[in-house]
Design a protein around this motif. Structure first.
Motif, mmCIF file in Angstrom:
data_model
loop_
_atom_site.group_PDB
_atom_site.id
_atom_site.type_symbol
_atom_site.label_atom_id
_atom_site.label_comp_id
_atom_site.label_asym_id
_atom_site.label_seq_id
_atom_site.Cartn_x
_atom_site.Cartn_y
_atom_site.Cartn_z
ATOM 1 N N LEU A 102 -44.201 -3.652 -64.235
ATOM 2 C CA LEU A 102 -45.632 -3.788 -64.500
ATOM 3 C C LEU A 102 -46.231 -4.908 -63.657
ATOM 4 C CD1 LEU A 102 -45.722 -3.390 -68.392
ATOM 5 C CD2 LEU A 102 -46.693 -1.823 -66.715
ATOM 6 N N TRP A 103 -45.499 -6.002 -63.556
ATOM 7 C CA TRP A 103 -45.964 -7.131 -62.753
ATOM 8 C C TRP A 103 -46.086 -6.729 -61.282
ATOM 9 C CZ3 TRP A 103 -43.145 -10.396 -59.203
ATOM 10 C CH2 TRP A 103 -43.841 -11.557 -58.850
ATOM 11 N N ALA A 104 -45.069 -6.012 -60.768
ATOM 12 C CA ALA A 104 -45.101 -5.552 -59.375
ATOM 13 C C ALA A 104 -46.197 -4.514 -59.166
ATOM 14 C CB ALA A 104 -43.746 -4.969 -58.988
ATOM 15 N N THR A 105 -46.411 -3.657 -60.161
ATOM 16 C CA THR A 105 -47.473 -2.646 -60.075
ATOM 17 C C THR A 105 -48.839 -3.308 -59.972
ATOM 18 O OG1 THR A 105 -46.151 -1.075 -61.358
ATOM 19 C CG2 THR A 105 -48.512 -0.658 -61.216
ATOM 20 N N ALA A 106 -49.008 -4.400 -60.719
ATOM 21 C CA ALA A 106 -50.257 -5.154 -60.612
ATOM 22 C C ALA A 106 -50.425 -5.707 -59.201
ATOM 23 C CB ALA A 106 -50.271 -6.287 -61.632
ATOM 24 N N GLY A 107 -49.323 -6.168 -58.626
ATOM 25 C CA GLY A 107 -49.379 -6.666 -57.251
ATOM 26 C C GLY A 107 -49.754 -5.578 -56.262
ATOM 27 N N ILE A 108 -49.243 -4.386 -56.484
ATOM 28 C CA ILE A 108 -49.586 -3.247 -55.620
ATOM 29 C C ILE A 108 -51.071 -2.927 -55.736
ATOM 30 C CG2 ILE A 108 -49.245 -0.762 -55.283
ATOM 31 C CD1 ILE A 108 -46.313 -1.236 -56.170
ATOM 32 N N GLY A 109 -51.566 -2.947 -56.964
ATOM 33 C CA GLY A 109 -52.993 -2.694 -57.174
ATOM 34 C C GLY A 109 -53.851 -3.732 -56.470
ATOM 35 N N ILE A 110 -53.451 -4.991 -56.532
ATOM 36 C CA ILE A 110 -54.197 -6.055 -55.863
ATOM 37 C C ILE A 110 -54.180 -5.834 -54.350
ATOM 38 C CG2 ILE A 110 -54.188 -8.525 -55.328
ATOM 39 C CD1 ILE A 110 -53.187 -9.021 -58.164
ATOM 40 N N ALA A 111 -53.005 -5.458 -53.827
ATOM 41 C CA ALA A 111 -52.883 -5.234 -52.378
ATOM 42 C C ALA A 111 -53.781 -4.094 -51.910
ATOM 43 C CB ALA A 111 -51.425 -4.939 -52.023
ATOM 44 N N ILE A 112 -53.768 -2.989 -52.653
ATOM 45 C CA ILE A 112 -54.613 -1.848 -52.262
ATOM 46 C C ILE A 112 -56.082 -2.200 -52.406
ATOM 47 C CG2 ILE A 112 -55.211 0.545 -52.770
ATOM 48 C CD1 ILE A 112 -52.471 0.190 -51.465
ATOM 49 N N GLY A 113 -56.424 -2.918 -53.470
ATOM 50 C CA GLY A 113 -57.813 -3.331 -53.668
ATOM 51 C C GLY A 113 -58.306 -4.233 -52.553
ATOM 52 N N ALA A 114 -57.388 -5.012 -51.964
ATOM 53 C CA ALA A 114 -57.753 -5.908 -50.869
ATOM 54 C C ALA A 114 -57.759 -5.186 -49.526
ATOM 55 C CB ALA A 114 -56.785 -7.090 -50.818
ATOM 56 N N GLY A 115 -57.362 -3.905 -49.516
ATOM 57 C CA GLY A 115 -57.351 -3.149 -48.276
ATOM 58 C C GLY A 115 -56.043 -3.231 -47.514
ATOM 59 N N MET A 116 -55.008 -3.781 -48.132
ATOM 60 C CA MET A 116 -53.695 -3.896 -47.483
ATOM 61 C C MET A 116 -52.885 -2.635 -47.811
ATOM 62 S SD MET A 116 -53.042 -7.924 -48.409
ATOM 63 C CE MET A 116 -51.518 -8.036 -47.474
ATOM 64 N N TYR A 117 -53.227 -1.546 -47.168
ATOM 65 C CA TYR A 117 -52.643 -0.245 -47.490
ATOM 66 C C TYR A 117 -51.147 -0.184 -47.172
ATOM 67 C CZ TYR A 117 -57.533 1.187 -47.686
ATOM 68 O OH TYR A 117 -58.860 1.284 -48.006
ATOM 69 N N ILE A 118 -50.776 -0.604 -45.997
ATOM 70 C CA ILE A 118 -49.369 -0.506 -45.587
ATOM 71 C C ILE A 118 -48.456 -1.354 -46.473
ATOM 72 C CG2 ILE A 118 -47.730 -0.975 -43.722
ATOM 73 C CD1 ILE A 118 -49.874 -0.156 -41.733
ATOM 74 N N PRO A 119 -48.773 -2.632 -46.740
ATOM 75 C CA PRO A 119 -47.926 -3.402 -47.664
ATOM 76 C C PRO A 119 -47.862 -2.791 -49.063
ATOM 77 C CG PRO A 119 -49.314 -4.875 -46.397
ATOM 78 C CD PRO A 119 -49.805 -3.490 -46.122
ATOM 79 N N GLY A 120 -49.002 -2.266 -49.553
ATOM 80 C CA GLY A 120 -49.015 -1.683 -50.892
ATOM 81 C C GLY A 120 -48.150 -0.442 -50.992
ATOM 82 N N VAL A 121 -48.284 0.457 -50.021
ATOM 83 C CA VAL A 121 -47.484 1.682 -50.009
ATOM 84 C C VAL A 121 -46.012 1.353 -49.777
ATOM 85 C CG1 VAL A 121 -47.067 3.863 -48.806
ATOM 86 C CG2 VAL A 121 -49.411 3.122 -49.258
ATOM 87 N N SER A 122 -45.747 0.421 -48.873
ATOM 88 C CA SER A 122 -44.359 0.025 -48.585
ATOM 89 C C SER A 122 -43.687 -0.567 -49.809
ATOM 90 C CB SER A 122 -44.329 -0.987 -47.432
ATOM 91 O OG SER A 122 -44.876 -0.438 -46.254
ATOM 92 N N ALA A 123 -44.419 -1.409 -50.540
ATOM 93 C CA ALA A 123 -43.863 -2.009 -51.765
ATOM 94 C C ALA A 123 -43.531 -0.934 -52.790
ATOM 95 C CB ALA A 123 -44.846 -3.019 -52.346
ATOM 96 N N THR A 124 -44.404 0.067 -52.913
ATOM 97 C CA THR A 124 -44.155 1.163 -53.852
ATOM 98 C C THR A 124 -42.881 1.912 -53.496
ATOM 99 O OG1 THR A 124 -46.537 1.448 -54.180
ATOM 100 C CG2 THR A 124 -45.109 3.251 -54.878
ATOM 101 N N ILE A 125 -42.729 2.244 -52.218
ATOM 102 C CA ILE A 125 -41.539 2.976 -51.767
ATOM 103 C C ILE A 125 -40.276 2.151 -51.990
ATOM 104 C CG2 ILE A 125 -40.384 3.957 -49.749
ATOM 105 C CD1 ILE A 125 -43.167 4.640 -48.644
#
Length: 218
Positions: A102-125
């Motif tokens: 859940l904590w990491a998912t929140a981080g992914i949401g923050i990354a995507i919200g900031a426009g950091m698509y590649i880091p967000g998608v990479s973290a998910t994978i």
């Protein structure tokens, strides 16, 4: 930024969170698809508000803005939600991985919200791959938790059965019910095996002991 791009970020964030939630739900964990979806989407929304929600105040006198301030509260605030998934029972802690997810998912949401698509998608994978790999590693050392309700006289015979078994038994604890009945106790232990037949043999042997009332191995 256009409103449509903001919506796109929210959708992408929700989808990435849902992927992690689906993996957790497939392993029957406390927080599943819906929870992770909402956490990721909500985090992205907060990041968007933090980054773009106060643009009308930019340039105003005596007003200083810190775009990271609102988003920073997500990192600490998500800890309360994660704590709700952690269960402590007989010195055994469950739900830590889900809370971390859940904590990491929140981080992914923050990354995507900031426009950091590649880091967000990479973290998910990376999270999905890591969870699957470590889940398989844990299954190689699968264990079951056993609980025996018995009288004090049956403790030694029960321990003899556990020690004589062909599988590894550890974390043996004896708890006496001093408040209720001094003659009764509960025996908690852990069995490391994937062989259900061995578990059944242990359960059968324990139930044959005169002083044993109930045996539960799960």
């Amino acid at each position: 930024m256009s409103q449509w791009e903001m919506i796109l970020r929210l959708i992408l964030s929700g989808v990435l969170g849902a992927l992690i939630g689906f993996e957790r739900r497939s392993h029957f964990k406390e927080a599943g698809l819906r929870t992770h979806f909402v956490v990721a989407l909500g985090s992205a929304l907060i990041m968007l508000v933090s980054k773009y929600g106060f643009e009308d105040l930019v340039g105003s006198q005596s007003v200083s803005l810190d775009p990271s301030r609102v988003a920073a509260q997500v990192v600490s605030g998500i800890g309360f939600l994660g704590a709700g998934t952690i269960i402590v029972e007989h010195q055994s802690v469950k739900g830590l991985t889900t809370a971390a997810g859940l904590w990491a998912t929140a981080g992914i949401g923050i990354a995507i919200g900031a426009g950091m698509y590649i880091p967000g998608v990479s973290a998910t994978i990376l999270i999905l791959i890591g969870l699957e790999i470590f889940n398989k590693m844990e299954k190689a050392t699968l264990y079951s938790t056993g609980k025996i309700s018995l009288e004090i006289e049956g403790i030694n015979p029960a321990l003899d059965v556990l020690k004589a078994s062909k599988v590894k038994v550890s974390n043996i604890q004896v708890n006496r019910h001093l408040k209720f009945n001094a003659s009764e106790a509960k025996l908690v232990f852990r069995i490391y095996t994937r062989n259900q037949d061995e578990i059944n043999k242990i359960m059968t042997s324990l139930l044959k002991i005169e002083y044993v009332k109930t045996v539960d191995i799960e």
